[in-house]
Design a protein around this motif. Structure first.
Motif, PDB file in Angstrom:
ATOM      1  N   GLY A  11       5.399   1.586  -1.070  1.00 35.21           N
ATOM      2  CA  GLY A  11       5.771   1.690   0.337  1.00 35.21           C
ATOM      3  C   GLY A  11       6.171   3.090   0.727  1.00 35.21           C
ATOM      4  O   GLY A  11       5.928   4.053  -0.009  1.00 35.21           O
ATOM      5  N   LEU A  12       6.796   3.161   1.891  1.00 40.67           N
ATOM      6  CA  LEU A  12       7.251   4.443   2.454  1.00 40.67           C
ATOM      7  C   LEU A  12       8.767   4.515   2.364  1.00 40.67           C
ATOM      8  O   LEU A  12       9.460   3.562   2.733  1.00 40.67           O
ATOM      9  CB  LEU A  12       6.806   4.548   3.913  1.00 40.67           C
ATOM     10  N   VAL A  13       9.268   5.637   1.871  1.00 45.72           N
ATOM     11  CA  VAL A  13      10.706   5.814   1.722  1.00 45.72           C
ATOM     12  C   VAL A  13      11.052   7.268   1.995  1.00 45.72           C
ATOM     13  O   VAL A  13      10.216   8.159   1.790  1.00 45.72           O
ATOM     14  CB  VAL A  13      11.160   5.378   0.307  1.00 45.72           C
ATOM     15  N   GLN A  14      12.258   7.500   2.458  1.00 49.47           N
ATOM     16  CA  GLN A  14      12.706   8.879   2.674  1.00 49.47           C
ATOM     17  C   GLN A  14      13.120   9.517   1.352  1.00 49.47           C
ATOM     18  O   GLN A  14      13.508   8.818   0.404  1.00 49.47           O
ATOM     19  CB  GLN A  14      13.873   8.903   3.656  1.00 49.47           C
ATOM     20  N   ALA A  15      13.059  10.827   1.322  1.00 47.15           N
ATOM     21  CA  ALA A  15      13.501  11.554   0.139  1.00 47.15           C
ATOM     22  C   ALA A  15      14.933  11.150  -0.209  1.00 47.15           C
ATOM     23  O   ALA A  15      15.789  11.014   0.678  1.00 47.15           O
ATOM     24  CB  ALA A  15      13.408  13.053   0.375  1.00 47.15           C
ATOM     25  N   GLY A  16      15.165  10.954  -1.496  1.00 42.56           N
ATOM     26  CA  GLY A  16      16.467  10.506  -1.955  1.00 42.56           C
ATOM     27  C   GLY A  16      16.587   9.008  -2.080  1.00 42.56           C
ATOM     28  O   GLY A  16      17.566   8.508  -2.660  1.00 42.56           O
ATOM     29  N   GLY A  17      15.621   8.296  -1.550  1.00 47.88           N
ATOM     30  CA  GLY A  17      15.646   6.845  -1.598  1.00 47.88           C
ATOM     31  C   GLY A  17      15.103   6.284  -2.897  1.00 47.88           C
ATOM     32  O   GLY A  17      14.792   7.026  -3.835  1.00 47.88           O
TER      33      GLY A  17
ATOM     34  N   PHE B 179     -10.051 -10.767 -28.189  1.00 49.83           N
ATOM     35  CA  PHE B 179     -10.483  -9.439 -27.784  1.00 49.83           C
ATOM     36  C   PHE B 179      -9.276  -8.568 -27.460  1.00 49.83           C
ATOM     37  O   PHE B 179      -8.183  -9.077 -27.173  1.00 49.83           O
ATOM     38  CB  PHE B 179     -11.380  -9.523 -26.541  1.00 49.83           C
ATOM     39  N   THR B 180      -9.495  -7.273 -27.507  1.00 52.02           N
ATOM     40  CA  THR B 180      -8.496  -6.333 -27.026  1.00 52.02           C
ATOM     41  C   THR B 180      -9.128  -5.494 -25.923  1.00 52.02           C
ATOM     42  O   THR B 180     -10.340  -5.254 -25.928  1.00 52.02           O
ATOM     43  CB  THR B 180      -7.978  -5.410 -28.126  1.00 52.02           C
ATOM     44  N   GLY B 181      -8.308  -5.079 -24.999  1.00 46.23           N
ATOM     45  CA  GLY B 181      -8.828  -4.284 -23.899  1.00 46.23           C
ATOM     46  C   GLY B 181      -7.736  -3.504 -23.212  1.00 46.23           C
ATOM     47  O   GLY B 181      -6.550  -3.820 -23.334  1.00 46.23           O
ATOM     48  N   ASN B 182      -8.137  -2.474 -22.494  1.00 47.56           N
ATOM     49  CA  ASN B 182      -7.234  -1.662 -21.694  1.00 47.56           C
ATOM     50  C   ASN B 182      -7.508  -1.967 -20.227  1.00 47.56           C
ATOM     51  O   ASN B 182      -8.652  -1.895 -19.779  1.00 47.56           O
ATOM     52  CB  ASN B 182      -7.474  -0.180 -21.983  1.00 47.56           C
ATOM     53  N   TYR B 183      -6.469  -2.297 -19.495  1.00 47.91           N
ATOM     54  CA  TYR B 183      -6.637  -2.736 -18.115  1.00 47.91           C
ATOM     55  C   TYR B 183      -5.768  -1.929 -17.160  1.00 47.91           C
ATOM     56  O   TYR B 183      -4.671  -1.479 -17.520  1.00 47.91           O
ATOM     57  CB  TYR B 183      -6.290  -4.218 -17.984  1.00 47.91           C
ATOM     58  N   TRP B 184      -6.273  -1.789 -15.917  1.00 45.81           N
ATOM     59  CA  TRP B 184      -5.562  -1.090 -14.859  1.00 45.81           C
ATOM     60  C   TRP B 184      -5.283  -2.040 -13.700  1.00 45.81           C
ATOM     61  O   TRP B 184      -6.098  -2.912 -13.398  1.00 45.81           O
ATOM     62  CB  TRP B 184      -6.395   0.072 -14.325  1.00 45.81           C
ATOM     63  N   GLY B 185      -4.149  -1.820 -13.053  1.00 39.03           N
ATOM     64  CA  GLY B 185      -3.864  -2.516 -11.808  1.00 39.03           C
ATOM     65  C   GLY B 185      -4.651  -1.886 -10.676  1.00 39.03           C
ATOM     66  O   GLY B 185      -5.349  -0.883 -10.856  1.00 39.03           O
ATOM     67  N   GLN B 186      -4.533  -2.480  -9.488  1.00 44.80           N
ATOM     68  CA  GLN B 186      -5.316  -2.029  -8.343  1.00 44.80           C
ATOM     69  C   GLN B 186      -4.736  -0.778  -7.690  1.00 44.80           C
ATOM     70  O   GLN B 186      -5.405  -0.130  -6.890  1.00 44.80           O
ATOM     71  CB  GLN B 186      -5.424  -3.161  -7.299  1.00 44.80           C
ATOM     72  N   GLY B 187      -3.521  -0.432  -8.044  1.00 41.99           N
ATOM     73  CA  GLY B 187      -2.877   0.734  -7.458  1.00 41.99           C
ATOM     74  C   GLY B 187      -2.025   0.370  -6.266  1.00 41.99           C
ATOM     75  O   GLY B 187      -2.387  -0.511  -5.474  1.00 41.99           O
ATOM     76  N   THR B 188      -0.885   1.033  -6.155  1.00 43.75           N
ATOM     77  CA  THR B 188       0.000   0.815  -5.009  1.00 43.75           C
ATOM     78  C   THR B 188       0.478   2.170  -4.514  1.00 43.75           C
ATOM     79  O   THR B 188       0.855   3.040  -5.299  1.00 43.75           O
ATOM     80  CB  THR B 188       1.182  -0.109  -5.385  1.00 43.75           C
ATOM     81  N   GLN B 189       0.433   2.344  -3.197  1.00 43.14           N
ATOM     82  CA  GLN B 189       0.777   3.639  -2.602  1.00 43.14           C
ATOM     83  C   GLN B 189       2.286   3.805  -2.505  1.00 43.14           C
ATOM     84  O   GLN B 189       2.995   2.915  -2.012  1.00 43.14           O
ATOM     85  CB  GLN B 189       0.166   3.760  -1.208  1.00 43.14           C
ATOM     86  N   VAL B 190       2.758   4.945  -2.959  1.00 45.86           N
ATOM     87  CA  VAL B 190       4.152   5.347  -2.780  1.00 45.86           C
ATOM     88  C   VAL B 190       4.145   6.638  -1.970  1.00 45.86           C
ATOM     89  O   VAL B 190       3.517   7.619  -2.367  1.00 45.86           O
ATOM     90  CB  VAL B 190       4.857   5.564  -4.126  1.00 45.86           C
TER      91      VAL B 190
END
Length: 123
Positions: free
Chosen positions: A10-16, A108-119
């Motif tokens: 999400g969106l946050v002010q500096a220091g938050g 099986f073994t695998g390496n997975y990524w999330g979809q990404g989240t905006q900061v």
């Protein structure tokens, strides 16, 4: 198959502060390292913090003392508590994990990524 679902950007002010969470789902047998990465437009994806199955952690120098990574092995989840946020922390944050899982009749073994989240941290 294994899926990672992220939440908490999400969106946050500096220091938050913000808290990111990521949960892995699927026929998971075990999860080794879990981590958070971030990427800015035009930039490379960089490691922010990682945590092993035993709880050992490592952090990028830029976030030490401000960010805390934790995991819940019973829930196959990892979280990133981000305090004292700075504008330079603005990025898309991705969850990453190495997983051992069952599919069909095999393991099986695998390496997975999330979809990404905006900061986004405003000054």
């Amino acid at each position: 198959q294994v899926q990672l679902v992220e939440s908490g950007g999400g969106l946050v002010q500096a220091g938050g502060s913000l808290r990111l969470s990521c949960a892995a789902s699927g026929r998971i047998l075990s999860i080794n390292t879990m981590g958070w990465y971030r990427q800015t437009p035009g930039g490379q994806r960089e490691l922010v913090a990682g945590i092993t199955s035993g709880g050992s952690t490592n952090y990028a120098d830029s976030v030490k003392g401000r960010f805390t990574i934790s995991r819940d092995n019973a829930k196959n989840s990892v979280s990133l508590q981000m305090n004292s946020l700075k504008p330079e922390d603005t990025a898309v944050y991705y969850c990453n994990t190495n997983v051992k899982y069952v599919r069909g009749g095999g393991i099986f073994t695998g390496n997975y990524w999330g979809q990404g989240t905006q900061v986004t941290v405003s000054s």
